[in-house]
Design a protein around this motif. Structure first.
Motif, PDB file in Angstrom:
ATOM      1  N   SER A  74       0.840  -1.196   0.000  1.00 33.85           N
ATOM      2  CA  SER A  74       0.000   0.000   0.000  1.00 33.85           C
ATOM      3  C   SER A  74       0.873   1.243   0.000  1.00 33.85           C
ATOM      4  CB  SER A  74      -0.891   0.016   1.245  1.00 33.85           C
ATOM      5  OG  SER A  74      -1.848  -1.003   1.177  1.00 33.85           O
ATOM      6  N   ASP A  75       0.304   2.313  -0.542  1.00 36.51           N
ATOM      7  CA  ASP A  75       0.974   3.606  -0.447  1.00 36.51           C
ATOM      8  C   ASP A  75       0.838   4.134   0.969  1.00 36.51           C
ATOM      9  OD1 ASP A  75      -0.154   4.776  -3.728  1.00 36.51           O
ATOM     10  OD2 ASP A  75       1.543   3.520  -3.129  1.00 36.51           O
ATOM     11  N   THR A  76       1.789   4.942   1.338  1.00 35.10           N
ATOM     12  CA  THR A  76       1.665   5.647   2.600  1.00 35.10           C
ATOM     13  C   THR A  76       2.452   6.938   2.502  1.00 35.10           C
ATOM     14  OG1 THR A  76       1.797   5.433   5.016  1.00 35.10           O
ATOM     15  CG2 THR A  76       3.649   4.595   3.756  1.00 35.10           C
ATOM     16  N   TRP A  77       2.134   7.856   3.367  1.00 37.35           N
ATOM     17  CA  TRP A  77       2.797   9.156   3.357  1.00 37.35           C
ATOM     18  C   TRP A  77       3.550   9.303   4.666  1.00 37.35           C
ATOM     19  CZ3 TRP A  77       3.504  12.336  -0.551  1.00 37.35           C
ATOM     20  CH2 TRP A  77       3.926  13.645  -0.314  1.00 37.35           C
ATOM     21  N   PHE A  78       4.773   9.707   4.558  1.00 38.07           N
ATOM     22  CA  PHE A  78       5.573   9.882   5.762  1.00 38.07           C
ATOM     23  C   PHE A  78       5.885  11.351   5.913  1.00 38.07           C
ATOM     24  CE2 PHE A  78       7.933   7.850   9.097  1.00 38.07           C
ATOM     25  CZ  PHE A  78       8.934   8.740   9.407  1.00 38.07           C
ATOM     26  N   GLY A  79       5.342  11.969   6.948  1.00 38.68           N
ATOM     27  CA  GLY A  79       5.583  13.387   7.176  1.00 38.68           C
ATOM     28  C   GLY A  79       4.286  14.167   7.116  1.00 38.68           C
ATOM     29  N   PRO A  80       4.381  15.493   7.189  1.00 40.07           N
ATOM     30  CA  PRO A  80       3.177  16.322   7.097  1.00 40.07           C
ATOM     31  C   PRO A  80       2.553  16.161   5.712  1.00 40.07           C
ATOM     32  CG  PRO A  80       5.123  17.685   7.559  1.00 40.07           C
ATOM     33  CD  PRO A  80       5.598  16.281   7.392  1.00 40.07           C
ATOM     34  N   PRO A  81       1.226  16.298   5.601  1.00 35.10           N
ATOM     35  CA  PRO A  81       0.554  16.048   4.313  1.00 35.10           C
ATOM     36  C   PRO A  81       0.739  17.182   3.319  1.00 35.10           C
ATOM     37  CG  PRO A  81      -1.054  16.709   5.944  1.00 35.10           C
ATOM     38  CD  PRO A  81       0.259  16.599   6.673  1.00 35.10           C
ATOM     39  N   ASN A  82       1.957  17.706   3.228  1.00 32.20           N
ATOM     40  CA  ASN A  82       2.233  18.725   2.232  1.00 32.20           C
ATOM     41  C   ASN A  82       3.554  18.350   1.569  1.00 32.20           C
ATOM     42  OD1 ASN A  82       4.247  19.426   4.085  1.00 32.20           O
ATOM     43  ND2 ASN A  82       2.980  20.992   5.015  1.00 32.20           N
TER      44      ASN A  82
END
Lengths: 280, 312
Positions: A152-160
C-alpha cells in the motif's frame, strides 16, 4: 495493505521452504514456464515474435510458497489477473527472473508500538516488500516488473510537500533471528536503532531507505538487505541514517543479487521516526 | 550582367530606396529573432509558467526594439512618439479600465502564484487544468475538453481552489447506516475495507467521524487518503468496496422514510399498502378522466354546432 505480516514471526523456521526461486532458464518449446513467489505466480511463454507473460496474485500476504521455474502447459493470460505481450524478434528462449528492492522507502509499523529508552541500542529485524523482474537474456530487456505482493501507499511526514510518498509495511519488530519466518516475497533488514537522546523514543513507524540498499541472499535462500543504522542524537524526529556498506551483518557469506534501485549517498539526515516523545 | 549590376548600383545610390531596404531588413530580422530566440533560450529548468512568461517578454521586447529602430530610421522622433504614447495611455486607461485591471491583476497573480501551469483549479463551479497564464487572463481546460478563459480580475477576486497543490488528497464519503446497526461494528468493517485497498494510504490514517443522527439513519463520514494520480481510482473503488462489505456483513443502508405520528399519545398511524386496492384506484381514476374528457368533447361539439347553426 492486507494482514501483511501481522502474525508473521511466531512460527519456527521451515527449512523446506527455503527455495531460491530466482535464476535463468530456457522456456521449453511449445510450452510455458511458471515461477511461484509467495502470493505471486508468473507464467512465461515464447512465441514466434513475442513473449507472453501472465501474472496471478492471491490475497495471501503470508504465503510461504516458492517454486523455481517449471514447465507448464497452461497458456499465459488464460486465467491471469494481468497479461503482458512483448514484441521480440529472434529465437532466444532464455529468461531470467530476479528479485529487486522497491523504488521507494518502506515505512514499517510495528504491530505494537515499541519504545527505546535513552542511551539504549536495539537491533530489529524488519521485512520489506520486493519486486520481481522477468528479463529476456538476449537482448537483455525487462519484460515485466512488479511487486510480489502489492504494498500500500503511505505518506511519511506532514501532508504537504515536506512529506514523502513511501510504501507501507507492518512488522512485529522481531528482536531475535530465530523468530523470523522465511517469506520468499520479503527481504529482511537488520536495523540498529541508537537512541542518544535524553528521552525515550517511541517507535510507531520507522522509515527504511531500502531503495538505496543492495539485495543479498543467504545460503538458505533468505533475502537480505544491507544493514541500516538509525542514530538519534537529539530530541527530535530527525536521525542520522546510514545504509551500512558491505554484506548484511547476520549473513557474512551472502551473495549479492541486485544493486540499489535508486542511487544515493549512504549517509543522510532525514526524518525517520514517526513518533517521539515530544510531549515530555 | 553589367546591366544588372548597374541597376543595383542605381538603386543603392537612391537614398530613399536604401532607407526602405534597411527598414525592411530590420523588420524581417526582428520578426525572425522574435520567433526563434525565445525557443533557444536556456529556460528548460524553469517552471513551465515562468518559461512562458520569459519567452513572451523577450519576444515582445525584440519586436518593440525592432519597430523603434525602424521608426527612428524613417525619421520619426522618439521623444514625440513617447509623448504621444503617454497621452494616449491616459486616454486609453480611462477607456480600458477593465483591461488595465486584468493586466494589473495578472501581475499580482504572477507574483503571488496561487497556481501554476499544470495545476487543477476550481473557480466557483468551473474546474480544470491550467494550460496558460497570460497577462490578461488564464485559460483552463476542463475534464470534458472545453477551454475556458477566465479574466485575471475574476481570478484575483474569486475563491480559487488549487486542487493539486499538495501531493496527496483526502476523499470524504458520507455513509448512512440504519439505527439498528452497531457503530463500532460498522467502523471495523470500514477500516478493513481501507486496509484491503492498496491504493488507499495507510498514513494519514483513515478516519471515521460520526456526524450525528439523521431523520432516518446514523450519518458517518469515512475519510481516506490517496495521491492525486490515484484519487479517481480510489473514489470509485472505495464506494464499490464499501457497498460489497456492507452486503457481506448485513449492514443496512436505509432508504429515506418517515413515521406518521398522530393522537394525543403520539401513537403511530398504521399504514398498509394494498396492491389490489391501488390498482383499483388507478382504474377508477382513469375511468373518471375518460368520462370527463368525453363530456368535455360533447360539450365542445354542441357549442360548435350551435355556433355553426348561428353562422348559417
Amino acid at each position: 495493505m492486507t494482514n501483511e505480516d501481522t502474525a508473521v514471526e511466531n512460527a519456527p523456521i521451515d527449512e523446506a521452504a527455503t527455495a531460491e526461486w530466482w535464476g535463468s532458464f530456457e522456456v521449453p518449446e511449445g510450452r510455458g514456464a511458471a515461477v511461484v513467489v509467495g502470493p505471486l505466480t508468473v507464467t512465461v511463454r515464447r512465441f514466434e515474435d513475442e513473449w507472453r507473460i501472465g501474472v496471478i496474485r492471491t490475497n495471501d500476504a503470508l504465503a510461504e510458497d516458492a517454486r523455481q521455474w517449471r514447465a507448464v502447459d497452461e497458456m499465459p493470460c488464460d486465467r491471469s489477473d494481468e497479461c503482458i505481450r512483448v514484441a521480440c524478434r529472434g529465437e532466444d528462449r532464455r529468461v531470467t527472473v530476479r528479485p529487486r528492492l522497491v523504488d521507494r522507502p518502506v515505512v514499517s509499523k510495528p504491530a505494537t508500538p515499541f519504545t527505546v529508552p535513552p542511551d539504549e541500542d536495539v537491533r530489529l529485524f524488519i521485512g520489506s516488500p520486493i519486486l520481481v523482474e522477468v528479463v529476456s537474456v538476449s537482448p537483455e530487456r525487462i519484460l515485466w516488473s512488479g511487486p510480489a505482493y502489492p504494498p500500500s501507499d503511505t505518506w511519511f511526514g506532514p501532508p504537504n510537500h515536506e512529506g514523502e510518498l513511501c510504501y507501507a509495511s507492518r512488522t512485529l519488530c522481531t528482536l531475535r533471528e530465530d523468530e523470523l519466518v522465511l517469506r520468499p516475497h520479503r527481504a529482511v533488514t537488520t536495523v540498529l536503532v541508537r537512541n542518544r537522546g535524553d528521552d525515550a523514543l517511541h517507535l510507531d513507524r520507522i522509515k527504511l531507505p531500502v531503495q538505496r540498499s543492495r539485495l543479498f541472499c543467504g545460503s538458505n535462500g533468505w533475502l537480505w538487505t544491507q544493514d541500516i543504522i538509525f542514530d538519534r542524537k537529539t530530541r527530535d524526529e530527525f536521525a542520522s541514517i546510514e545504509v551500512r556498506s558491505g554484506k548484511p551483518s547476520r549473513v557474512p557469506n551472502a551473495k549479492i543479487l541486485a544493486g540499489p534501485t535508486v542511487e544515493g549517498s549512504g549517509h543522510v539526515m532525514i526524518r525517520a521516526f514517526g513518533a517521539w516523545l515530544a510531549q515530555n | 550582367m553589367n546591366a544588372i549590376q548597374d541597376f543595383f548600383e542605381q538603386l543603392t545610390d537612391n537614398d530613399e530606396f536604401a532607407l526602405g531596404l534597411r527598414v525592411l531588413v530590420a523588420v524581417v530580422i526582428a520578426v525572425l529573432a522574435a520567433a526563434f530566440v525565445p525557443r533557444v533560450l536556456p529556460v528548460r529548468r524553469f517552471h513551465p509558467q515562468h518559461q512562458l512568461i520569459v519567452r513572451r517578454v523577450i519576444r515582445y521586447a525584440i519586436v518593440l526594439m525592432g519597430m523603434a529602430w525602424a521608426l527612428r530610421e524613417l525619421g520619426f522622433s522618439m521623444e514625440v512618439l513617447l509623448g504621444t504614447a503617454g497621452l494616449m495611455t491616459v486616454a486609453i486607461g480611462f477607456a480600458a479600465q477593465t483591461s488595465a485591471s486584468n493586466l494589473i491583476s495578472g501581475l499580482f497573480l504572477m507574483g503571488e502564484q496561487p497556481f501554476r501551469i499544470g495545476d487543477v483549479i476550481r473557480v466557483d463551479t468551473l474546474i480544470g487544468e491550467v494550460v496558460s497564464i497570460d497577462l490578461m487572463s488564464a485559460r483552463i481546460k476542463t475534464y470534458d475538453n472545453l477551454l475556458i478563459r477566465i479574466p485575471n480580475e475574476t481570478l484575483l477576486k474569486a475563491n480559487v481552489t488549487n486542487v493539486t497543490h499538495y501531493p496527496i488528497r483526502r476523499l470524504d464519503m458520507k455513509i448512512n447506516v440504519a439505527f439498528t446497526e452497531k457503530i463500532s461494528r460498522v467502523r471495523e468493517v470500514l477500516l478493513q475495507v481501507a486496509d484491503n485497498n492498496h491504493v488507499c494510504m495507510v498514513d494519514p490514517e483513515p478516519l471515521i467521524i460520526c456526524l450525528g443522527f439523521g431523520p432516518y439513519c446514523v450519518e458517518l463520514q469515512f475519510s481516506v487518503w490517496a495521491t492525486h494520480k490515484n484519487y479517481v481510482h480510489l473514489r470509485n473503488q472505495m464506494h464499490e468496496e464499501v457497498k460489497e462489505a456492507f452486503d457481506a456483513h448485513d449492514i443496512r443502508i436505509p432508504y429515506p422514510h418517515q413515521a406518521l405520528v398522530s393522537g394525543r399519545g403520539h401513537e403511530t398511524i398504521p399504514v398498509r399498502i394494498d396492491p389490489t386496492a391501488a390498482e383499483q384506484a388507478h382504474a377508477d381514476l382513469a375511468t373518471t378522466r375518460a368520462t370527463s374528457n368525453a363530456a368535455s368533447s360533447e360539450s365542445e361539439t354542441s357549442t360548435a354546432t350551435a355556433q355553426g347553426a348561428g353562422e348559417q
